[in-house]
Design a protein around this motif. Structure first.
Motif, PDB file in Angstrom:
ATOM      1  N   ASN A  22       0.851  -1.189   0.000  1.00  0.00           N
ATOM      2  CA  ASN A  22       0.000   0.000   0.000  1.00  0.00           C
ATOM      3  C   ASN A  22       0.881   1.231   0.000  1.00  0.00           C
ATOM      4  OD1 ASN A  22      -2.744  -1.164   0.312  1.00  0.00           O
ATOM      5  ND2 ASN A  22      -1.827  -2.005   2.157  1.00  0.00           N
ATOM      6  N   PHE A  23       0.331   2.330  -0.490  1.00  0.00           N
ATOM      7  CA  PHE A  23       1.069   3.587  -0.525  1.00  0.00           C
ATOM      8  C   PHE A  23       0.473   4.536   0.499  1.00  0.00           C
ATOM      9  CE2 PHE A  23       1.794   7.884  -2.343  1.00  0.00           C
ATOM     10  CZ  PHE A  23       3.173   7.882  -2.270  1.00  0.00           C
ATOM     11  N   HIS A  47       4.318   0.706   1.989  1.00  0.00           N
ATOM     12  CA  HIS A  47       4.371  -0.240   3.101  1.00  0.00           C
ATOM     13  C   HIS A  47       3.900  -1.584   2.583  1.00  0.00           C
ATOM     14  CE1 HIS A  47       4.914   2.842   6.212  1.00  0.00           C
ATOM     15  NE2 HIS A  47       4.129   3.580   5.449  1.00  0.00           N
ATOM     16  N   GLY A  48       4.591  -2.636   2.993  1.00  0.00           N
ATOM     17  CA  GLY A  48       4.205  -3.968   2.558  1.00  0.00           C
ATOM     18  C   GLY A  48       4.157  -4.935   3.713  1.00  0.00           C
ATOM     19  N   THR A  85       7.008  -7.480   7.661  1.00  0.00           N
ATOM     20  CA  THR A  85       6.653  -6.199   7.059  1.00  0.00           C
ATOM     21  C   THR A  85       7.902  -5.549   6.473  1.00  0.00           C
ATOM     22  OG1 THR A  85       6.949  -4.989   9.130  1.00  0.00           O
ATOM     23  CG2 THR A  85       4.731  -5.829   8.665  1.00  0.00           C
ATOM     24  N   PHE A  86       7.685  -4.567   5.614  1.00  0.00           N
ATOM     25  CA  PHE A  86       8.791  -3.867   4.973  1.00  0.00           C
ATOM     26  C   PHE A  86       8.274  -2.557   4.405  1.00  0.00           C
ATOM     27  CE2 PHE A  86       6.672  -6.691   2.104  1.00  0.00           C
ATOM     28  CZ  PHE A  86       6.558  -6.003   0.909  1.00  0.00           C
ATOM     29  N   GLN A  87       9.196  -1.654   4.076  1.00  0.00           N
ATOM     30  CA  GLN A  87       8.785  -0.385   3.480  1.00  0.00           C
ATOM     31  C   GLN A  87       9.897   0.175   2.619  1.00  0.00           C
ATOM     32  OE1 GLN A  87       7.845   2.107   6.829  1.00  0.00           O
ATOM     33  NE2 GLN A  87       9.901   2.923   6.937  1.00  0.00           N
ATOM     34  N   LEU A 141      11.629  -6.077   0.726  1.00  0.00           N
ATOM     35  CA  LEU A 141      10.915  -7.357   0.802  1.00  0.00           C
ATOM     36  C   LEU A 141      11.923  -8.498   0.860  1.00  0.00           C
ATOM     37  CD1 LEU A 141       8.544  -9.329   0.675  1.00  0.00           C
ATOM     38  CD2 LEU A 141       8.540  -9.009  -1.818  1.00  0.00           C
ATOM     39  N   GLU A 142      12.884  -8.484  -0.041  1.00  0.00           N
ATOM     40  CA  GLU A 142      13.889  -9.551  -0.067  1.00  0.00           C
ATOM     41  C   GLU A 142      14.645  -9.624   1.255  1.00  0.00           C
ATOM     42  OE1 GLU A 142      16.246  -8.748  -3.543  1.00  0.00           O
ATOM     43  OE2 GLU A 142      14.521  -9.031  -4.879  1.00  0.00           O
TER      44      GLU A 142
END
Length: 110
Positions: free
Chosen positions: A14-15, A23-24, A34-36, A47-48
């Motif tokens: 999402n943005f 944000h993911g 989670t990651f961003q 993400l990786e």
């Protein structure tokens, strides 16, 4: 809602317009990853790195990392129900996917 994939793990992105940040969250696990990032490249790298950190964490604890299913299946609903589910998800501040998943989770644990 946009999706990303890495090593079979699927993430929703999402943005945040106010923060100008993506944000993911990996969605096909019980564990939370989670990651961003501020760009697509940063998001992919984040993400990786987050998945690799999760795999390392599991290895260090001697635990088998949770392996995802594809996390996708088609559900058909009447348009009225679909509309009501979307409205309920928006009121709850979650995605339609998260709302339906939580309802299904309760159904299988009861």
């Amino acid at each position: 809602m946009n999706m990303m994939h890495y090593k079979g793990y699927e993430a929703v992105v999402n943005f945040d317009e106010d923060a100008e940040t993506f944000h993911g969250e990996v969605v096909n696990l019980r564990d939370v990853i989670t990651f961003q990032g501020n760009s697509v490249d940063e998001l992919k790298t984040a993400l990786e790195e987050s998945v690799e950190d999760y795999l390392t964490f599991c290895r260090e604890r001697g635990e088998e990392p949770e392996r995802p299913y594809s996390g996708q299946f088609v559900v058909r609903a009447e348009p009225r129900l679909h509309r009501e589910l979307v409205s309920a998800a928006r009121r709850a501040g979650v995605s339609l996917n998260k709302l339906v998943t939580s309802v299904l989770e309760r159904a299988v644990t009861e």
